[in-house]
Design a protein around this motif. Structure first.
Motif, short mmCIF file in Angstrom:
data_model
loop_
_atom_site.label_atom_id
_atom_site.label_comp_id
_atom_site.label_asym_id
_atom_site.label_seq_id
_atom_site.Cartn_x
_atom_site.Cartn_y
_atom_site.Cartn_z
N TYR A 5 -24.50 63.32 -50.24
CA TYR A 5 -24.06 64.76 -50.36
C TYR A 5 -23.09 65.09 -49.40
O TYR A 5 -23.25 64.75 -47.96
CB TYR A 5 -25.11 65.76 -50.30
CG TYR A 5 -25.86 65.59 -51.59
CD1 TYR A 5 -25.83 66.37 -52.88
CD2 TYR A 5 -26.91 64.39 -51.70
CE1 TYR A 5 -26.63 66.34 -53.89
CE2 TYR A 5 -27.61 64.45 -52.91
CZ TYR A 5 -27.45 65.42 -53.99
OH TYR A 5 -28.23 65.15 -55.06
N GLU A 6 -21.85 65.87 -49.56
CA GLU A 6 -21.14 66.33 -48.51
C GLU A 6 -21.87 67.64 -47.90
O GLU A 6 -22.30 68.40 -49.01
CB GLU A 6 -19.71 66.74 -49.06
CG GLU A 6 -18.73 67.62 -48.25
CD GLU A 6 -17.57 68.15 -49.08
OE1 GLU A 6 -16.70 68.54 -48.11
OE2 GLU A 6 -17.53 68.11 -50.09
N LEU A 7 -22.13 68.04 -46.89
CA LEU A 7 -22.47 69.33 -46.23
C LEU A 7 -21.30 69.87 -45.62
O LEU A 7 -20.84 69.32 -44.35
CB LEU A 7 -23.51 68.74 -45.63
CG LEU A 7 -24.30 70.05 -44.54
CD1 LEU A 7 -24.89 71.27 -45.43
CD2 LEU A 7 -25.48 69.50 -43.73
N SER A 8 -21.00 71.37 -45.62
CA SER A 8 -19.93 72.01 -45.05
C SER A 8 -20.96 73.09 -44.69
O SER A 8 -21.50 73.88 -45.44
CB SER A 8 -19.17 72.52 -46.04
OG SER A 8 -18.08 71.19 -46.33
N ILE A 9 -21.00 73.28 -43.45
CA ILE A 9 -21.52 74.70 -42.67
C ILE A 9 -20.30 75.50 -41.98
O ILE A 9 -19.51 75.11 -41.39
CB ILE A 9 -22.44 74.10 -41.63
CG1 ILE A 9 -23.50 73.18 -42.30
CG2 ILE A 9 -23.09 75.27 -41.05
CD1 ILE A 9 -24.40 72.52 -41.25
N ALA A 10 -20.41 76.75 -42.13
CA ALA A 10 -19.70 77.92 -41.47
C ALA A 10 -20.55 78.90 -41.38
O ALA A 10 -20.87 79.61 -42.12
CB ALA A 10 -18.44 78.03 -42.49
N LEU A 11 -20.86 79.02 -39.84
CA LEU A 11 -21.81 80.07 -39.56
C LEU A 11 -21.25 80.73 -38.14
O LEU A 11 -20.73 79.92 -37.26
CB LEU A 11 -23.10 79.46 -38.96
CG LEU A 11 -24.02 79.17 -40.42
CD1 LEU A 11 -25.45 78.35 -39.80
CD2 LEU A 11 -24.31 80.40 -41.10
N ASP A 12 -21.42 81.96 -38.02
CA ASP A 12 -21.25 82.82 -36.83
C ASP A 12 -22.88 82.66 -36.29
O ASP A 12 -23.57 83.55 -37.06
CB ASP A 12 -20.64 84.17 -37.11
CG ASP A 12 -19.04 83.81 -37.54
OD1 ASP A 12 -18.45 83.08 -36.82
OD2 ASP A 12 -18.55 84.76 -38.41
N LEU A 13 -22.88 82.62 -35.05
CA LEU A 13 -24.36 82.68 -34.57
C LEU A 13 -24.17 83.66 -33.41
O LEU A 13 -23.13 84.06 -32.78
CB LEU A 13 -24.69 81.42 -33.80
CG LEU A 13 -24.70 80.26 -34.83
CD1 LEU A 13 -24.98 78.87 -34.10
CD2 LEU A 13 -25.69 80.43 -35.84
N ARG A 14 -25.40 84.54 -33.28
CA ARG A 14 -25.43 85.53 -32.39
C ARG A 14 -25.43 84.88 -30.88
O ARG A 14 -25.50 83.93 -30.59
CB ARG A 14 -26.86 86.34 -32.45
CG ARG A 14 -26.93 86.86 -33.59
CD ARG A 14 -28.34 87.60 -33.83
NE ARG A 14 -29.26 86.96 -33.31
CZ ARG A 14 -30.30 86.38 -34.35
NH1 ARG A 14 -30.33 86.23 -35.48
NH2 ARG A 14 -31.26 85.78 -33.64
N ASP A 15 -25.06 85.71 -29.95
CA ASP A 15 -24.84 85.50 -28.38
C ASP A 15 -26.27 85.26 -27.82
O ASP A 15 -26.02 85.05 -26.72
CB ASP A 15 -24.03 86.37 -27.91
CG ASP A 15 -24.33 87.85 -27.50
OD1 ASP A 15 -25.62 88.09 -28.18
OD2 ASP A 15 -23.88 88.49 -26.95
N ASP A 16 -27.27 85.26 -28.14
CA ASP A 16 -28.77 85.21 -27.76
C ASP A 16 -29.32 83.96 -27.48
O ASP A 16 -30.33 83.73 -27.23
CB ASP A 16 -29.73 86.44 -28.13
CG ASP A 16 -30.03 85.96 -29.83
OD1 ASP A 16 -29.30 85.19 -30.41
OD2 ASP A 16 -31.07 86.70 -30.33
N LEU A 17 -28.25 82.94 -27.65
CA LEU A 17 -28.77 81.60 -27.60
C LEU A 17 -29.01 81.14 -26.09
O LEU A 17 -28.25 81.45 -25.28
CB LEU A 17 -28.02 80.57 -28.13
CG LEU A 17 -27.74 80.53 -30.01
CD1 LEU A 17 -26.75 79.60 -30.20
CD2 LEU A 17 -29.03 80.48 -30.50
N SER A 18 -29.92 80.41 -25.64
CA SER A 18 -30.19 80.17 -24.24
C SER A 18 -29.46 78.92 -24.11
O SER A 18 -28.85 78.40 -24.84
CB SER A 18 -31.72 79.60 -24.22
OG SER A 18 -31.86 78.43 -24.86
N GLU A 19 -29.10 78.63 -22.73
CA GLU A 19 -28.41 77.37 -22.28
C GLU A 19 -28.97 76.23 -22.91
O GLU A 19 -28.28 75.24 -23.20
CB GLU A 19 -28.13 77.42 -20.88
CG GLU A 19 -27.53 78.52 -20.08
CD GLU A 19 -27.14 78.15 -18.75
OE1 GLU A 19 -27.09 77.25 -18.21
OE2 GLU A 19 -27.09 79.43 -18.15
N GLY A 20 -30.37 76.16 -22.87
CA GLY A 20 -31.01 74.87 -23.74
C GLY A 20 -30.78 74.88 -25.03
O GLY A 20 -30.41 73.62 -25.28
#
Length: 154
Positions: A5-20
């Motif tokens: 299967y072809e998988l295409s992802i397009a997401l805007d993620l919030r800025d609260d992700l940790s460095e890890g």
């Protein structure tokens, strides 16, 4: 015939992700080294034959969206990228996925959906994470996370 299967992802993620979390996500996208500790997708079980010829399960971590090459079945190129943007992160990926990997990739997609900007949420509470299509089909189908699970094609 292959089950690809072809998988295409397009997401805007919030800025609260940790460095890890960012480091681990970059590893999954083929953009960085593997972190010492994995917290997003923690287990990568594979069955192998040991020295005595017995089947054993080992943990073999591997990036889930890290292919940067020509596609084998879907045509075109496979790639993944994570870029900073105002107020968060932009993630785009195009990969080929076998149904045997749906569970692990799905685990990552559920994690991503929980960190996606609100405009990805649909009226029914699902979060659109991208699109998928069987490599022999022409039309992609929306791919969504609903109630903590991914809705893979059947």
């Amino acid at each position: 015939m292959a089950d690809i299967y072809e998988l295409s992802i397009a997401l805007d993620l919030r800025d609260d992700l940790s460095e890890g979390q960012i480091a681990e996500l970059r590893w999954h996208l083929g953009q960085g080294p593997r972190p010492a500790t994995l917290s997003v997708v923690r287990e990568f079980p594979v069955v192998v034959e040991d020295d005595r010829g017995e089947l054993v399960t080992e943990d073999a971590p591997a990036p889930l969206l890290g292919c940067h090459d020509t596609a084998l079945k879907a045509g075109g190129a496979l790639t993944s990228v994570l870029l900073p943007r105002k107020g968060g992160w932009a993630l785009t990926a195009r990969q080929e996925v076998h149904p045997d990997d749906f569970d692990r990739v799905g685990e990552l997609l559920v994690w991503l959906a929980a960190r996606a900007e609100g405009h990805h949420e649909r009226f029914d509470g699902s979060v659109r994470v991208g699109w998928t299509r069987f490599y022999e089909e022409d039309e992609p189908r929306p791919l969504a996370v609903r109630d903590g699970g991914i809705e893979w094609p059947s």
